[in-house]
Design an enzyme around this catalytic site. Structure first.
Site, PDB file in Angstrom:
ATOM      1  N   CYS A  27      11.097  -4.287  49.777  1.00 17.31           N
ATOM      2  CA  CYS A  27       9.862  -3.991  49.038  1.00 17.31           C
ATOM      3  C   CYS A  27       8.650  -3.784  49.948  1.00 17.31           C
ATOM      4  CB  CYS A  27       9.552  -5.131  48.077  1.00 17.31           C
ATOM      5  SG  CYS A  27      10.870  -5.471  46.895  1.00 17.31           S
TER       6      CYS A  27
ATOM      7  N   GLU B  95      13.104   1.605  49.222  1.00 12.80           N
ATOM      8  CA  GLU B  95      14.369   0.970  49.589  1.00 12.80           C
ATOM      9  C   GLU B  95      15.517   1.612  48.813  1.00 12.80           C
ATOM     10  OE1 GLU B  95      15.587  -2.819  47.235  1.00 12.80           O
ATOM     11  OE2 GLU B  95      13.604  -3.233  48.073  1.00 12.80           O
TER      12      GLU B  95
ATOM     13  N   HIS C 135       2.600  -9.337  45.856  1.00  5.65           N
ATOM     14  CA  HIS C 135       3.824  -8.596  45.566  1.00  5.65           C
ATOM     15  C   HIS C 135       4.451  -9.187  44.312  1.00  5.65           C
ATOM     16  CE1 HIS C 135       7.529  -6.504  45.759  1.00  5.65           C
ATOM     17  NE2 HIS C 135       8.216  -7.613  45.916  1.00  5.65           N
TER      18      HIS C 135
END
Length: 442
Positions: free
Chosen positions: A148, A114, A272
């Site tokens: 992400c 990103e 995550h």
């Protein structure tokens, strides 16, 4: 910077429905035999600058907040001579060399990030500089972009290719490379890392069928074009709510398909990272509550489950900090190093990216994926741990590279051997990179 859209037309298109013959879904057929596509090896790169969480919380006047409250030990950061491309060049080259590969034996290369350096030219195109000296240009794949989540999109694209009729017998590499540039209201959210993953058939970590995704339109974290700074616009509490909502939705869908509950159907879990290890602890509590009901599992039992299922995956992250696309797969590498999952075990993975995209899937352990534990831990130990003021200066210098043209970075400290760094940025924004051989460092 939030854009709103409106539909021009009637409230419903029901008047058109009688005129339209729906396209029927194609008939289903038994899937072909699986090639057991998945991960054979992982290579992790972390930049050379770090700071102690204990020293940083003292400097910020918040004793205990970072070490106890966030469960952090250190943070990592790029200086102005490194970026997502230099980290990716380093990780991919080290992966190829460590596994004894030939560049001509790689048929797909996908990148998730990103941290865009260009709104047109991909990071993957930079990585092709590694292949050009070997006469290789027939390498499928490009960048995957969504907060992400891009690293997971890259991995799934590689695995899908290996399982498809388009596979030509060569390896695939999925790359996750990112720098977390902390917004001013969250000064503890710096971090940076890159993971390069070797993907192929008959993998020791094979992706199982039956994954589910939950993708919705949210504004919890975003970086609009033209925003004056590198860091994101973040709704911290809102982003947590969206993460938990996506986690719960994926769990419900997996359970509805007969896959069992996320926390009970796997031997290990990888989440995550979000803002850090403490956030993952909250996510795990949310998953347990969704599976068994709020308050039905005692606090001590939840803690024991967390230590067994999740904690080994967070050891590395506690020394690096947020890493966006790299975070889930640094956590996977940490699990492999600190838990050594036995053959036959299942690893449940939940990947999330703000905005918001998420996928829940499982890896079946069929052997030992290659992760050089000594090299990885040694790299972290060899970093230059800076005083808080110097670390903040490193982060500020990196942030100042945003939108900057015609400059040459100053190299502070010693660049790691066998790594890449920025050589210069031209007047039109073209970035040049140079390799730091072992001999130069010696």
């Amino acid at each position: 910077g939030r854009r709103e859209y409106e539909y021009i037309g009637p409230a419903t298109d029901s008047t058109l429905q009688p005129c339209i013959k729906p396209i029927a879904l194609p008939p289903t057929s038994p899937p072909p035999p699986s090639r057991h596509a998945g991960l054979h090896a992982l290579e992790v790169y972390v930049p050379r600058h770090a700071v102690s969480a204990a020293e940083l919380e003292t400097a910020h006047g918040v004793p205990g907040k970072y070490t106890v409250g966030l469960r952090m030990a250190e943070w990592a950061a790029c200086d102005e001579d490194e970026d997502v491309v230099s980290m990716a060049l380093t990780a991919v080259r080290r992966l190829v060399e460590a596994q004894g590969l030939r560049y001509e034996d790689v048929g797909m290369l996908q990148v998730g990030t990103e941290s865009l350096l260009d709104r047109s030219k991909s990071v993957k195109s930079h990585l092709m500089a590694l292949f050009a000296p070997h006469g290789c240009a027939n390498v499928e794949g490009i960048d995957c972009y969504h907060a992400c989540y891009g690293g997971t999109a890259a991995l799934l694209a590689c695995a899908n290719w290996v399982e498809s009729s388009a596979w030509d017998g060569r390896w695939a590499i999925a790359v996750c490379t990112d720098v977390s540039d902390a917004p001013k209201q969250y000064p503890f959210m710096n971090g940076a890392a890159c993971v390069a993953m070797l993907v192929g058939p008959d993998a020791p970590l094979a992706l199982e069928a039956g994954r589910v995704s939950h993708i919705v339109h949210e504004w919890d974290f975003y970086k609009p074009v033209g925003w004056p700074t590198m860091g994101p616009i973040v709704d911290g509490p809102g982003s947590m709510e969206v993460y938990f909502s996506c986690l719960a939705a994926c769990q419900r869908e997996v359970e509805a398909r007969g896959g069992g509950t996320f926390v009970d159907a796997h031997d290990f879990l990888v989440f995550h990272l979000g803002s850090g290890p403490k956030f993952v602890r909250h996510a795990f509590e949310s998953a347990v509550a969704a599976a068994h009901g709020e308050g039905s599992v005692g606090e001590e039992e939840v803690e024991a489950m967390f230590e067994r299922l999740v904690a080994p995956s967070l050891r590395l992250a506690s020394r690096i900090g947020p890493m966006h696309t790299a975070a889930t797969y640094v956590n996977l590498a940490s699990l492999l190093l600190h838990a050594s999952p036995p053959v036959g075990s299942r690893i449940g993975v939940f990947s999330y990216g703000s905005g918001a995209a998420s996928t829940m899937y499982a890896l079946r352990v069929r052997g030992e994926a290659r992760v050089d534990a000594a090299a990885l831990v040694g790299m972290l130990d060899a970093r230059e741990v800076l005083p808080p003021s110097d670390f903040v200066a490193v982060c500020d210098r990196f942030s100042a590279t945003y939108g900057r043209f015609d400059w040459t970075p100053r190299v502070r400290g010693v660049s790691p051997a066998r790594s890449y760094r920025i050589k210069a940025v031209g007047v039109l924004g073209r970035r040049e990179y140079e390799y730091v051989p072992f001999d130069e460092v010696q």
